[in-house]
Design an enzyme around this catalytic site. Structure first.
Site, PDB file in Angstrom:
ATOM      1  N   ARG A 227       0.868  -1.179   0.000  1.00  0.00           N
ATOM      2  CA  ARG A 227       0.000   0.000   0.000  1.00  0.00           C
ATOM      3  C   ARG A 227       0.901   1.224   0.000  1.00  0.00           C
ATOM      4  O   ARG A 227       1.979   1.206   0.613  1.00  0.00           O
ATOM      5  CB  ARG A 227      -0.903   0.037   1.240  1.00  0.00           C
ATOM      6  CG  ARG A 227      -2.143  -0.844   1.146  1.00  0.00           C
ATOM      7  CD  ARG A 227      -3.151  -0.345   0.114  1.00  0.00           C
ATOM      8  NE  ARG A 227      -4.314  -1.219   0.015  1.00  0.00           N
ATOM      9  CZ  ARG A 227      -4.421  -2.280  -0.784  1.00  0.00           C
ATOM     10  NH1 ARG A 227      -3.414  -2.606  -1.563  1.00  0.00           N
ATOM     11  NH2 ARG A 227      -5.520  -3.003  -0.820  1.00  0.00           N
ATOM     12  N   GLU A 256      -3.900   7.802  -5.020  1.00  0.00           N
ATOM     13  CA  GLU A 256      -4.183   7.089  -6.275  1.00  0.00           C
ATOM     14  C   GLU A 256      -5.450   7.650  -6.898  1.00  0.00           C
ATOM     15  O   GLU A 256      -6.414   7.909  -6.170  1.00  0.00           O
ATOM     16  CB  GLU A 256      -4.347   5.592  -6.004  1.00  0.00           C
ATOM     17  CG  GLU A 256      -3.055   4.961  -5.496  1.00  0.00           C
ATOM     18  CD  GLU A 256      -3.182   3.454  -5.240  1.00  0.00           C
ATOM     19  OE1 GLU A 256      -4.226   2.858  -5.578  1.00  0.00           O
ATOM     20  OE2 GLU A 256      -2.220   2.885  -4.687  1.00  0.00           O
ATOM     21  N   HIS A 275      -1.708   0.210  -9.720  1.00  0.00           N
ATOM     22  CA  HIS A 275      -2.331  -0.676  -8.721  1.00  0.00           C
ATOM     23  C   HIS A 275      -3.000  -1.882  -9.390  1.00  0.00           C
ATOM     24  O   HIS A 275      -4.206  -2.107  -9.224  1.00  0.00           O
ATOM     25  CB  HIS A 275      -3.344   0.086  -7.851  1.00  0.00           C
ATOM     26  CG  HIS A 275      -3.642  -0.630  -6.563  1.00  0.00           C
ATOM     27  ND1 HIS A 275      -3.970   0.006  -5.411  1.00  0.00           N
ATOM     28  CD2 HIS A 275      -3.633  -1.952  -6.252  1.00  0.00           C
ATOM     29  CE1 HIS A 275      -4.184  -0.876  -4.438  1.00  0.00           C
ATOM     30  NE2 HIS A 275      -3.977  -2.095  -4.940  1.00  0.00           N
TER      31      HIS A 275
HETATM   32  P1  NDP Z   1      -1.855 -11.717   4.383  1.00  0.00           P
HETATM   33  O1  NDP Z   1      -2.826 -11.459   5.460  1.00  0.00           O
HETATM   34  O2  NDP Z   1      -1.776 -13.034   3.735  1.00  0.00           O
HETATM   35  O3  NDP Z   1      -0.389 -11.444   4.917  1.00  0.00           O
HETATM   36  C1  NDP Z   1      -0.023 -10.378   5.667  1.00  0.00           C
HETATM   37  C2  NDP Z   1       1.245 -10.793   6.388  1.00  0.00           C
HETATM   38  O4  NDP Z   1       1.868  -9.624   6.856  1.00  0.00           O
HETATM   39  C3  NDP Z   1       0.950 -11.683   7.543  1.00  0.00           C
HETATM   40  O5  NDP Z   1       1.331 -12.995   7.202  1.00  0.00           O
HETATM   41  C4  NDP Z   1       1.791 -11.122   8.661  1.00  0.00           C
HETATM   42  O6  NDP Z   1       2.794 -12.056   8.922  1.00  0.00           O
HETATM   43  C5  NDP Z   1       2.438  -9.911   8.095  1.00  0.00           C
HETATM   44  N1  NDP Z   1       2.242  -8.744   8.952  1.00  0.00           N
HETATM   45  C6  NDP Z   1       1.147  -8.265   9.469  1.00  0.00           C
HETATM   46  N2  NDP Z   1       1.398  -7.149  10.178  1.00  0.00           N
HETATM   47  C7  NDP Z   1       2.692  -6.965  10.076  1.00  0.00           C
HETATM   48  C8  NDP Z   1       3.555  -6.010  10.578  1.00  0.00           C
HETATM   49  N3  NDP Z   1       3.104  -5.038  11.379  1.00  0.00           N
HETATM   50  N4  NDP Z   1       4.849  -6.101  10.254  1.00  0.00           N
HETATM   51  C9  NDP Z   1       5.308  -7.096   9.468  1.00  0.00           C
HETATM   52  N5  NDP Z   1       4.524  -8.038   8.975  1.00  0.00           N
HETATM   53  C10 NDP Z   1       3.236  -7.977   9.286  1.00  0.00           C
HETATM   54  O7  NDP Z   1      -2.079 -10.573   3.325  1.00  0.00           O
HETATM   55  P2  NDP Z   1      -1.623 -10.587   1.799  1.00  0.00           P
HETATM   56  O8  NDP Z   1      -0.251 -11.099   1.704  1.00  0.00           O
HETATM   57  O9  NDP Z   1      -2.696 -11.204   0.971  1.00  0.00           O
HETATM   58  O10 NDP Z   1      -1.653  -9.038   1.471  1.00  0.00           O
HETATM   59  C11 NDP Z   1      -0.765  -8.149   2.115  1.00  0.00           C
HETATM   60  C12 NDP Z   1      -1.083  -6.731   1.682  1.00  0.00           C
HETATM   61  O11 NDP Z   1      -0.701  -6.559   0.327  1.00  0.00           O
HETATM   62  C13 NDP Z   1      -2.565  -6.390   1.708  1.00  0.00           C
HETATM   63  O12 NDP Z   1      -2.943  -5.941   2.981  1.00  0.00           O
HETATM   64  C14 NDP Z   1      -2.681  -5.316   0.661  1.00  0.00           C
HETATM   65  O13 NDP Z   1      -2.476  -4.068   1.239  1.00  0.00           O
HETATM   66  C15 NDP Z   1      -1.542  -5.608  -0.295  1.00  0.00           C
HETATM   67  N6  NDP Z   1      -2.003  -6.153  -1.588  1.00  0.00           N
HETATM   68  C16 NDP Z   1      -1.709  -5.466  -2.741  1.00  0.00           C
HETATM   69  C17 NDP Z   1      -2.091  -5.957  -3.976  1.00  0.00           C
HETATM   70  C18 NDP Z   1      -1.767  -5.201  -5.232  1.00  0.00           C
HETATM   71  O14 NDP Z   1      -2.448  -5.385  -6.233  1.00  0.00           O
HETATM   72  N7  NDP Z   1      -0.757  -4.369  -5.258  1.00  0.00           N
HETATM   73  C19 NDP Z   1      -2.833  -7.227  -4.104  1.00  0.00           C
HETATM   74  C20 NDP Z   1      -3.081  -7.881  -2.839  1.00  0.00           C
HETATM   75  C21 NDP Z   1      -2.660  -7.356  -1.634  1.00  0.00           C
HETATM   76  P3  NDP Z   1       3.300 -12.302  10.418  1.00  0.00           P
HETATM   77  O15 NDP Z   1       2.106 -12.583  11.236  1.00  0.00           O
HETATM   78  O16 NDP Z   1       4.242 -13.411  10.265  1.00  0.00           O
HETATM   79  O17 NDP Z   1       3.974 -11.036  10.796  1.00  0.00           O
END
Ligand code: NDP
Length: 309
Positions: A227, A256, A275
C-alpha cells in the site's frame, strides 16, 4: 450470530478489476438473489461484494472486500454495527509474484529502457555494465503472508536468494532466511532488491522512511506492491533523486491515481504501474470461490473464511 441471506449485491466498484457481471454469473447457482448494484441499491442487500466502502453498507449484514487490503474500511464502526467484513487474501500470491518478477527482470534485462526507446524509435542498447541476470541476486521481502510467499516462490524459482521479514522469526519454506520486524534495517542493508508486501497498519505506516532508504545499498532497487502509505513517498523521491538507491518499481501510492505532477512519473529507473499487480482474468472467479464458500459457511453457522471484523 445466524444470518439469513436473501439478496447479495455485487457493487459496481468491482468494475475497476473485472466486470460485475462476471461475478454475478459465477454466483448464479447460489440459493439467493444475486445482482449487480449501484450505490442506490446497497441498502436493499443483506450482503455486498465490493472494492469501495460506502456508509450505506452499514445496513448490510456482511461485506466482502475483493481486495486483501482492507485499510479503507472503518473496523470499529463495522464492529459496533454488527457488520461482518471478509477480505480476499489468499488469491494474489502468484499474480503479484509474477508482477514483481517482471519488475526485477525489467531492471536487470533493461526492458523498461527498450520500451521507452521504442516510443522514440531509438536503437540504443544498454551500456556494457548495465544489464545483469537476476539469478544469483538477493531479495528481502517485507511481509510474509500470501503476497510475500508468492513473491518468494516465483523469485526463488528464478534463482534469487530470498529473505523475509515478519513479526516472528519462525522460518517459512519459501524463504531462505527470516528476520524479525525489529531487524528491518539489518535485513534490507545488503540485498539487491527490497520488496514491500506488508499490510498497511498503524505499525507499518511509513515503515519505509528516509532511514530505511539510507540503510539500503546504492545499487539496490525498491519495490512496493503493498500500500502506498507503507512508504514515506517524499523520502523515497529524495533517495531516488540523490542516488541513495538505484531505482524503484511502484504499484501503489499515497494518492491514487498517482497525481500528474508527481516526480515519480519522470524519474529514471522508476517503473509506475496503476495498482494492478494482482490483476488476472481469473480475478472474478477467484473472488466467486471465496464468496461461495462463505455463503455455505453462513448457512451452516460456521466461522467465515478470511473474516477481518
Ligand atoms: P496476508 O494477510 O496473507 O499477509 C499479511 C502478512 O503480513 C501476515 O502474514 C503477517 O505475517 C504480516 N504482517 C502483518 N502485520 C505486520 C507487521 N506489522 N509487520 C510485518 N509483517 C506484518 O495478506 P496478503 O499477503 O494477501 O496481502 C498483504 C497486503 O498486500 C494487503 O494488505 C494489501 O495491502 C496488499 N495487496 C496489494 C495488492 C496489489 O495489487 N498491489 C494485491 C493484494 C494485496 P506475520 O504474522 O508473520 O507477521
Amino acid at each position: 450470530m445466524h444470518i439469513d441471506l436473501e439478496r447479495l449485491g455485487v457493487h459496481e466498484s468491482v468494475g475497476t478489476v473485472f466486470p460485475a457481471r462476471v461475478l454475478v454469473e459465477y454466483l448464479e447457482d447460489l440459493p439467493l438473489e444475486v445482482g449487480a448494484i449501484g450505490d442506490d441499491e446497497i441498502a436493499d442487500c443483506d450482503a455486498v461484494v465490493t472494492l469501495e466502502y460506502d456508509d450505506a453498507m452499514l445496513e448490510c449484514a456482511w461485506i466482502h472486500s475483493i481486495q486483501a487490503g482492507v485499510d479503507r474500511f472503518p473496523f470499529e464502526t463495522l464492529e459496533a454495527e454488527d457488520v461482518i467484513l471478509t477480505n480476499s487474501t489468499g488469491i494474489h500470491g502468484q499474480s503479484v509474484g509474477e508482477t514483481v518478477a517482471g519488475y526485477l527482470l525489467a531492471f536487470a534485462r533493461r526492458l523498461h529502457d527498450a520500451a521507452a526507446n521504442q516510443e522514440d524509435h531509438r536503437w540504443d542498447p544498454p551500456a556494457w555494465d548495465e544489464a545483469f541476470t537476476i539469478s544469483g541476486t538477493t531479495a528481502c521481502v517485507v511481509g510474509t503472508g500470501t503476497l510475500g510467499t508468492g513473491v518468494a516462490d516465483v523469485l526463488g524459482s528464478l534463482g534469487v536468494h530470498v529473505s523475509g521479514v515478519r513479526r516472528s522469526t519462525e522460518p517459512l519454506p519459501a524463504f531462505d532466511e527470516m528476520y524479525a520486524n525489529d531487524d528491518l534495517l539489518e535485513a534490507i542493508s545488503d540485498v539487491d532488491f527490497v520488496i514491500a508486501t506488508v499490510p498497511l497498519t498503524d505499525e507499518t505506516h511509513h515503515l519505509f522512511d528516509a532511514e530505511a532508504f539510507a540503510a539500503m545499498r546504492e545499487n539496490a532497487y525498491f519495490v512496493n506492491v503493498a500500500r502506498g502509505s507503507v512508504v514515506d513517498e517524499p523520502a523515497l523521491v529524495d533517495a531516488l533523486e540523490a542516488g541513495d538507491i538505484a531505482g524503484a518499481a511502484l504499484d501503489v501510492f499515497e494518492t491514487e491515481p498517482l497525481p500528474e505532477e508527481s516526480p515519480l512519473w519522470d524519474l529514471d529507473e522508476v517503473i509506475v504501474s496503476p495498482h494492478c499487480a494482482g490483476f488476472t482474468r481469473d480475478y472474478g472467479p477467484n473472488i466467486g470461490e471465496i464468496v461461495t464458500e462463505n455463503v455455505a459457511r453462513l448457512e451452516r453457522d460456521d466461522d467465515l473464511k478470511n473474516r477481518v471484523v
